[in-house]
Design a protein around this motif. Sequence first.
Motif, PDB file in Angstrom:
ATOM      1  N   PHE A  21       0.847  -1.196   0.000  1.00  0.00           N
ATOM      2  CA  PHE A  21       0.000   0.000   0.000  1.00  0.00           C
ATOM      3  C   PHE A  21       0.884   1.249   0.000  1.00  0.00           C
ATOM      4  CE2 PHE A  21      -2.171   3.297   2.578  1.00  0.00           C
ATOM      5  CZ  PHE A  21      -3.271   3.540   1.749  1.00  0.00           C
ATOM      6  N   GLN A  22       1.945   1.220   0.830  1.00  0.00           N
ATOM      7  CA  GLN A  22       2.876   2.356   0.889  1.00  0.00           C
ATOM      8  C   GLN A  22       3.640   2.524  -0.425  1.00  0.00           C
ATOM      9  OE1 GLN A  22       5.180   1.293   4.345  1.00  0.00           O
ATOM     10  NE2 GLN A  22       3.563   1.888   5.778  1.00  0.00           N
ATOM     11  N   LYS A  23       3.770   1.417  -1.156  1.00  0.00           N
ATOM     12  CA  LYS A  23       4.472   1.455  -2.441  1.00  0.00           C
ATOM     13  C   LYS A  23       3.564   1.975  -3.563  1.00  0.00           C
ATOM     14  CE  LYS A  23       7.643  -1.543  -5.059  1.00  0.00           C
ATOM     15  NZ  LYS A  23       8.064  -2.926  -5.348  1.00  0.00           N
ATOM     16  N   GLY A  24       2.265   2.141  -3.256  1.00  0.00           N
ATOM     17  CA  GLY A  24       1.338   2.685  -4.235  1.00  0.00           C
ATOM     18  C   GLY A  24       0.417   1.675  -4.881  1.00  0.00           C
ATOM     19  N   TYR A  25       0.425   0.428  -4.418  1.00  0.00           N
ATOM     20  CA  TYR A  25      -0.454  -0.590  -4.975  1.00  0.00           C
ATOM     21  C   TYR A  25      -1.874  -0.407  -4.441  1.00  0.00           C
ATOM     22  CZ  TYR A  25       3.636  -3.319  -6.568  1.00  0.00           C
ATOM     23  OH  TYR A  25       4.776  -3.737  -7.190  1.00  0.00           O
ATOM     24  N   VAL A  26      -2.851  -0.889  -5.188  1.00  0.00           N
ATOM     25  CA  VAL A  26      -4.246  -0.918  -4.737  1.00  0.00           C
ATOM     26  C   VAL A  26      -4.471  -2.258  -4.042  1.00  0.00           C
ATOM     27  CG1 VAL A  26      -6.667  -0.864  -5.443  1.00  0.00           C
ATOM     28  CG2 VAL A  26      -4.979   0.569  -6.636  1.00  0.00           C
ATOM     29  N   ILE A  27      -4.830  -2.205  -2.769  1.00  0.00           N
ATOM     30  CA  ILE A  27      -4.898  -3.415  -1.942  1.00  0.00           C
ATOM     31  C   ILE A  27      -6.319  -3.653  -1.429  1.00  0.00           C
ATOM     32  CG2 ILE A  27      -4.049  -4.550   0.164  1.00  0.00           C
ATOM     33  CD1 ILE A  27      -1.878  -4.130  -1.987  1.00  0.00           C
ATOM     34  N   THR A  28      -6.782  -4.906  -1.565  1.00  0.00           N
ATOM     35  CA  THR A  28      -8.008  -5.357  -0.905  1.00  0.00           C
ATOM     36  C   THR A  28      -7.678  -6.655  -0.176  1.00  0.00           C
ATOM     37  OG1 THR A  28      -8.694  -6.581  -2.885  1.00  0.00           O
ATOM     38  CG2 THR A  28      -9.549  -4.331  -2.626  1.00  0.00           C
ATOM     39  N   GLY A  29      -8.596  -7.079   0.706  1.00  0.00           N
ATOM     40  CA  GLY A  29      -8.317  -8.305   1.447  1.00  0.00           C
ATOM     41  C   GLY A  29      -9.529  -8.845   2.167  1.00  0.00           C
ATOM     42  N   SER A  30      -9.410 -10.092   2.588  1.00  0.00           N
ATOM     43  CA  SER A  30     -10.469 -10.765   3.348  1.00  0.00           C
ATOM     44  C   SER A  30      -9.845 -11.587   4.459  1.00  0.00           C
ATOM     45  CB  SER A  30     -11.286 -11.703   2.451  1.00  0.00           C
ATOM     46  OG  SER A  30     -11.895 -11.013   1.392  1.00  0.00           O
ATOM     47  N   ASP A  31     -10.640 -11.835   5.502  1.00  0.00           N
ATOM     48  CA  ASP A  31     -10.250 -12.764   6.563  1.00  0.00           C
ATOM     49  C   ASP A  31     -11.491 -13.077   7.391  1.00  0.00           C
ATOM     50  OD1 ASP A  31      -8.610 -14.369   8.211  1.00  0.00           O
ATOM     51  OD2 ASP A  31      -6.950 -12.955   7.983  1.00  0.00           O
ATOM     52  N   ASP A  32     -11.470 -14.239   8.071  1.00  0.00           N
ATOM     53  CA  ASP A  32     -12.637 -14.582   8.890  1.00  0.00           C
ATOM     54  C   ASP A  32     -12.531 -14.018  10.304  1.00  0.00           C
ATOM     55  OD1 ASP A  32     -10.621 -16.271   9.687  1.00  0.00           O
ATOM     56  OD2 ASP A  32     -11.735 -18.131   9.382  1.00  0.00           O
ATOM     57  N   THR A  33     -11.336 -13.611  10.703  1.00  0.00           N
ATOM     58  CA  THR A  33     -11.138 -12.922  11.978  1.00  0.00           C
ATOM     59  C   THR A  33      -9.794 -12.196  11.931  1.00  0.00           C
ATOM     60  OG1 THR A  33     -11.059 -13.194  14.383  1.00  0.00           O
ATOM     61  CG2 THR A  33     -10.051 -14.926  13.080  1.00  0.00           C
ATOM     62  N   ILE A  34      -9.729 -11.034  12.560  1.00  0.00           N
ATOM     63  CA  ILE A  34      -8.480 -10.266  12.591  1.00  0.00           C
ATOM     64  C   ILE A  34      -8.291  -9.706  13.997  1.00  0.00           C
ATOM     65  CG2 ILE A  34      -7.179  -8.308  11.643  1.00  0.00           C
ATOM     66  CD1 ILE A  34      -8.716  -8.597   9.052  1.00  0.00           C
ATOM     67  N   PHE A  35      -7.140  -9.986  14.588  1.00  0.00           N
ATOM     68  CA  PHE A  35      -6.851  -9.539  15.950  1.00  0.00           C
ATOM     69  C   PHE A  35      -5.934  -8.311  15.930  1.00  0.00           C
ATOM     70  CE2 PHE A  35      -7.580 -14.185  16.221  1.00  0.00           C
ATOM     71  CZ  PHE A  35      -8.661 -14.185  17.098  1.00  0.00           C
ATOM     72  N   GLU A  36      -5.802  -7.696  17.083  1.00  0.00           N
ATOM     73  CA  GLU A  36      -4.849  -6.592  17.242  1.00  0.00           C
ATOM     74  C   GLU A  36      -3.422  -7.143  17.303  1.00  0.00           C
ATOM     75  OE1 GLU A  36      -5.519  -3.628  16.846  1.00  0.00           O
ATOM     76  OE2 GLU A  36      -7.629  -3.373  17.321  1.00  0.00           O
ATOM     77  N   PRO A  37      -2.411  -6.415  16.841  1.00  0.00           N
ATOM     78  CA  PRO A  37      -2.488  -5.046  16.316  1.00  0.00           C
ATOM     79  C   PRO A  37      -2.824  -4.966  14.821  1.00  0.00           C
ATOM     80  CG  PRO A  37      -0.196  -5.706  16.415  1.00  0.00           C
ATOM     81  CD  PRO A  37      -0.999  -6.879  16.955  1.00  0.00           C
ATOM     82  N   SER A  38      -2.954  -6.136  14.169  1.00  0.00           N
ATOM     83  CA  SER A  38      -3.226  -6.133  12.720  1.00  0.00           C
ATOM     84  C   SER A  38      -4.475  -5.313  12.394  1.00  0.00           C
ATOM     85  CB  SER A  38      -3.425  -7.567  12.205  1.00  0.00           C
ATOM     86  OG  SER A  38      -2.360  -8.402  12.554  1.00  0.00           O
ATOM     87  N   LYS A  39      -5.514  -5.480  13.219  1.00  0.00           N
ATOM     88  CA  LYS A  39      -6.804  -4.829  12.952  1.00  0.00           C
ATOM     89  C   LYS A  39      -6.666  -3.316  12.867  1.00  0.00           C
ATOM     90  CE  LYS A  39     -11.581  -5.037  14.558  1.00  0.00           C
ATOM     91  NZ  LYS A  39     -12.488  -5.530  15.626  1.00  0.00           N
ATOM     92  N   SER A  40      -6.066  -2.702  13.882  1.00  0.00           N
ATOM     93  CA  SER A  40      -5.916  -1.239  13.911  1.00  0.00           C
ATOM     94  C   SER A  40      -4.991  -0.743  12.813  1.00  0.00           C
ATOM     95  CB  SER A  40      -5.373  -0.782  15.272  1.00  0.00           C
ATOM     96  OG  SER A  40      -6.291  -1.070  16.280  1.00  0.00           O
ATOM     97  N   ARG A  41      -3.936  -1.484  12.563  1.00  0.00           N
ATOM     98  CA  ARG A  41      -2.954  -1.042  11.567  1.00  0.00           C
ATOM     99  C   ARG A  41      -3.568  -1.060  10.164  1.00  0.00           C
ATOM    100  NH1 ARG A  41       2.329  -3.951  11.711  1.00  0.00           N
ATOM    101  NH2 ARG A  41       3.348  -1.967  11.336  1.00  0.00           N
ATOM    102  N   LEU A  42      -4.360  -2.086   9.865  1.00  0.00           N
ATOM    103  CA  LEU A  42      -5.053  -2.139   8.571  1.00  0.00           C
ATOM    104  C   LEU A  42      -6.110  -1.036   8.489  1.00  0.00           C
ATOM    105  CD1 LEU A  42      -5.520  -6.012   8.182  1.00  0.00           C
ATOM    106  CD2 LEU A  42      -4.106  -4.547   6.718  1.00  0.00           C
ATOM    107  N   ASP A  43      -6.827  -0.830   9.591  1.00  0.00           N
ATOM    108  CA  ASP A  43      -7.894   0.179   9.629  1.00  0.00           C
ATOM    109  C   ASP A  43      -7.327   1.578   9.390  1.00  0.00           C
ATOM    110  OD1 ASP A  43     -10.534   0.948   9.874  1.00  0.00           O
ATOM    111  OD2 ASP A  43     -10.415   1.228  12.049  1.00  0.00           O
ATOM    112  N   ASN A  44      -6.171   1.866   9.976  1.00  0.00           N
ATOM    113  CA  ASN A  44      -5.548   3.191   9.833  1.00  0.00           C
ATOM    114  C   ASN A  44      -5.215   3.526   8.387  1.00  0.00           C
ATOM    115  OD1 ASN A  44      -5.696   3.654  12.570  1.00  0.00           O
ATOM    116  ND2 ASN A  44      -3.600   2.967  12.995  1.00  0.00           N
ATOM    117  N   CYS A  45      -5.026   2.485   7.565  1.00  0.00           N
ATOM    118  CA  CYS A  45      -4.710   2.705   6.144  1.00  0.00           C
ATOM    119  C   CYS A  45      -5.914   2.452   5.237  1.00  0.00           C
ATOM    120  CB  CYS A  45      -3.556   1.796   5.727  1.00  0.00           C
ATOM    121  SG  CYS A  45      -1.981   2.238   6.491  1.00  0.00           S
ATOM    122  N   GLY A  46      -7.072   2.221   5.859  1.00  0.00           N
ATOM    123  CA  GLY A  46      -8.284   1.966   5.073  1.00  0.00           C
ATOM    124  C   GLY A  46      -8.304   0.600   4.417  1.00  0.00           C
TER     125      GLY A  46
END
Length: 450
Positions: A21-46
């Motif tokens: 994402f920082q390199k400029g790619y368009v990123i999407t993703g899926s998961d059945d559960t996401i824990f911290e700190p991954s959750k907040s870090r992904l959320d901060n970047c949309g």
Amino acid sequence: MKIHFIAIGGSAMHNLALALFQKGYVITGSDDTIFEPSKSRLDNCGLLPQEFGWFPDKITTDLDAVILGMHAKPDNVELLKAQELGLKIYSYPEFLYEQSKDKTRVVIGGSHGKTTITSMILHVLNYHEIEVDYMVGAQLDGFDTMVHLTASNEFIVLEGDEYLSSPIDMRPKFHLYKPNIALLSGIAWDHINVFPTFENYVEQFSIFTNSLTDGGIMVYNEEDETLKNVVESSQNPIKKYPYTTPTYKIVDGVTYIDTFEGQLPLEIFGEHNLQNLAGAKWICQHMGVGEEEFYEAIASFKGASKRLEKITENKSTVVFKDFAHSPSKVEATTIAVKNQYNERQLLACLELHTYSSLNADFLKEYEGALDKADVAVVFYSPHSVEIKKLEKVTEQQIKEAFNREDLIIYTNPTDFKEFLFKQNFENTALLLMSSGNYGGLDFNKFKELI
């Protein structure tokens, strides 16, 4: 490029997603559960999925690639859709290799010490403001993410894990990187759910050694006899650089190593960490960092997250947490803490948490691993054994495996915590070893206690 991550929430996967994402790619993703700190870090970047679960309609023909995480299953509906559409599907290591084909690839492997050695190398390079791409298995001080990718940097430093690449690719991750420069720290049987025999496990390191590019460089710990045999018997036309434990002494709880300029005090300790340092020095020298510059930088290295990480300390007590879980790591870490604080009582607690450690047949590998502890405690959850669909293990089996009659065993998290917080920690070194959290232990509570 437009890239979709199947199982974006994993520690490694979400860091790769953030790096791209920082390199400029368009990123999407899926998961059945996401824990911290991954959750907040992904959320901060949309990048946090709007809802958890697997959605085949996210898989479309305009995707340039799909990256598949180990958490997904081979029958994952998004994976099946990607296969049906003929999209390019990468495992995590495959994609890293694609990103680094035109770089000098430095790969750090071995059963133990991978994260610490990679962290040491990155600490030294960062100290001297040398820019490199990287992938490391722990969050490091001074680094925003565990993965960093650019178009311009000459080197990429990769932590080379021997575990499987993806649910549909059974090759060990480090087989895919084709290093120009590599390091192996040692071989101690692990991941028995994948490598059922020691010989089968050792073979993976032979394959890795033979995967180096022609004329490549292999740095290896020659004090490990199995590893020494693997590297020195290889017919691959590579340059071989052995290393050993540096000469050192411990004075008033501080470890000093001998250098060409005299004795250097370190923030880290333990023979295994000193071996890691010796290997990291060779790698840094091959990357253009001189010996003097290496020592100047390494003196301030405090360790990787969860690797002999100091939680708290006062004049008579010190508390460490460590990721150690395999027999060799548990033994090395226990010895290191006892040697460093030999005037104190060592209370060592180990959680049996992984597939290997909870396997009845593998338990015997732990014999003697906690011998250096004055008080030795093992915690395991029978529920974890059930979840992993393993044969039930008994307290008696564990005592016999460790060959220690006074071994204290807990299977209930509440009972374990009650025991722990009732202890008098005066003149004590407390060592908490686990790749889990003892059923919900709050490590920060020791800061209030001590």
